[in-house]
Design a protein around this motif. Structure first.
Motif, short mmCIF file in Angstrom:
data_model
loop_
_atom_site.label_atom_id
_atom_site.label_comp_id
_atom_site.label_asym_id
_atom_site.label_seq_id
_atom_site.Cartn_x
_atom_site.Cartn_y
_atom_site.Cartn_z
N THR A 143 36.54 43.62 45.55
CA THR A 143 37.28 44.86 45.77
C THR A 143 36.56 45.99 45.04
OG1 THR A 143 38.65 44.52 43.80
CG2 THR A 143 39.47 43.60 45.87
N PRO A 144 36.99 47.24 45.25
CA PRO A 144 36.34 48.36 44.53
C PRO A 144 36.53 48.29 43.02
CG PRO A 144 37.62 49.16 46.41
CD PRO A 144 37.96 47.71 46.23
N PHE A 145 37.49 47.50 42.56
CA PHE A 145 37.69 47.37 41.12
C PHE A 145 37.63 45.91 40.71
CE2 PHE A 145 41.82 47.36 43.14
CZ PHE A 145 42.47 46.30 42.55
N GLY A 146 37.19 45.66 39.47
CA GLY A 146 37.20 44.32 38.91
C GLY A 146 38.55 44.06 38.30
N ASP A 147 39.14 42.93 38.59
CA ASP A 147 40.50 42.65 38.17
C ASP A 147 40.60 41.20 37.69
OD1 ASP A 147 43.26 43.54 38.02
OD2 ASP A 147 43.68 42.14 39.64
N CYS A 148 41.24 40.98 36.54
CA CYS A 148 41.43 39.63 36.03
C CYS A 148 42.69 39.59 35.17
CB CYS A 148 40.23 39.19 35.20
SG CYS A 148 40.35 37.46 34.60
N SER A 149 43.39 38.47 35.23
CA SER A 149 44.56 38.25 34.38
C SER A 149 44.31 37.05 33.49
CB SER A 149 45.81 38.00 35.23
OG SER A 149 46.17 39.15 35.95
N THR A 150 44.75 37.17 32.24
CA THR A 150 44.66 36.06 31.29
C THR A 150 46.08 35.71 30.84
OG1 THR A 150 42.52 36.84 30.47
CG2 THR A 150 43.72 35.31 29.07
N ALA A 151 46.52 34.50 31.19
CA ALA A 151 47.83 34.01 30.76
C ALA A 151 47.64 33.06 29.60
CB ALA A 151 48.53 33.30 31.92
N VAL A 152 48.44 33.25 28.55
CA VAL A 152 48.30 32.47 27.32
C VAL A 152 49.62 31.79 26.98
CG1 VAL A 152 47.62 32.53 24.88
CG2 VAL A 152 46.63 34.19 26.49
N ALA A 153 49.59 30.48 26.78
CA ALA A 153 50.78 29.73 26.37
C ALA A 153 50.92 29.82 24.85
CB ALA A 153 50.67 28.28 26.80
N ILE A 154 52.10 30.25 24.39
CA ILE A 154 52.32 30.35 22.94
C ILE A 154 53.39 29.38 22.45
CG2 ILE A 154 51.50 32.73 22.77
CD1 ILE A 154 54.47 33.61 22.74
N ALA A 155 54.07 28.73 23.38
CA ALA A 155 55.06 27.70 23.07
C ALA A 155 55.36 26.97 24.37
CB ALA A 155 56.34 28.30 22.49
N LYS A 156 56.13 25.90 24.32
CA LYS A 156 56.47 25.16 25.52
C LYS A 156 57.20 26.08 26.50
CE LYS A 156 57.06 21.54 28.15
NZ LYS A 156 55.92 21.02 28.93
#
Length: 195
Positions: A143-156
């Motif tokens: 796409t015209p822009f770079g896009d990324c998501s980072t999901a982080v688990a911090i507990a169950k």
């Protein structure tokens, strides 16, 4: 043959030396490449309870300034999966970000359940299980822009997600996950300090 092996080994060393600093990349810990279960959390469980009413407090003004966000104080909204704060870049050459607290989901488990829907790469943020995702393959450059998501688990069943987007000629356009990982580290440190 020996010269070819030496060249390959040297190339591997050079490429390995170019990894970004501050973000811990780790090979998948699940038993299968298509597992729908995230790795166990081996670090102390964290909570984001006190930030639910104001997720914009998860990232400091000083941190935002380092990626070019100076004017925008952050816009808090309530999304389907939880409270979110988003910051728009001052210029198209800067990086815009959003942080969402995944209060209405199963945390990282819900991310793993949709792993076949786009780009999916396991990683670690501060030694907590994390995943880089994008709804496009390859990540960013379709796409015209770079896009990324980072999901982080911090507990169950508890996680937060950072999304970063950037346009050319920003270096984050080519590697948007580097930007979302960096902000995810900031959020994690804030949560640790508030624990």
């Amino acid at each position: 043959m020996r010269r070819w092996l030496l060249c390959c080994a040297l190339a591997t060393v050079v490429v390995s030396g170019c990894s970004s600093v501050g973000v811990e990349q780790a090979p998948p810990e699940t038993g299968s490449a298509d597992s729908t279960t995230p790795p166990e959390i081996t670090q102390p469980a964290l909570t984001f309870g006190r930030f639910i009413s104001d997720p914009c407090q998860l990232v400091s003004r000083e941190q935002l300034a380092t990626i070019g966000i100076i004017a925008d104080p952050g816009k808090a909204t309530t999304e389907v999966i939880g409270p979110e704060c988003s910051w728009e870049a001052d210029k198209t050459t800067d990086t815009g970000i959003a942080v969402i607290l995944m209060t209405n989901s199963a945390g990282l488990d819900s991310v793993y359940m949709t792993r076949a829907e786009g780009y999916f790469a396991e990683t670690r943020i501060g030694n907590y299980p994390a995943v880089n995702t994008d709804n496009k393959k390859p990540v960013g450059r379709t796409t015209p822009f770079g896009d990324c998501s980072t999901a982080v688990a911090i507990a169950k069943s508890v996680a937060f997600r950072v999304t970063a987007h950037a346009y050319k000629p920003n270096p984050d356009y080519e590697e948007p996950c580097r930007a979302s990982d960096r902000v995810a580290n900031w959020v994690l440190e804030t949560l640790k300090a508030g624990a």
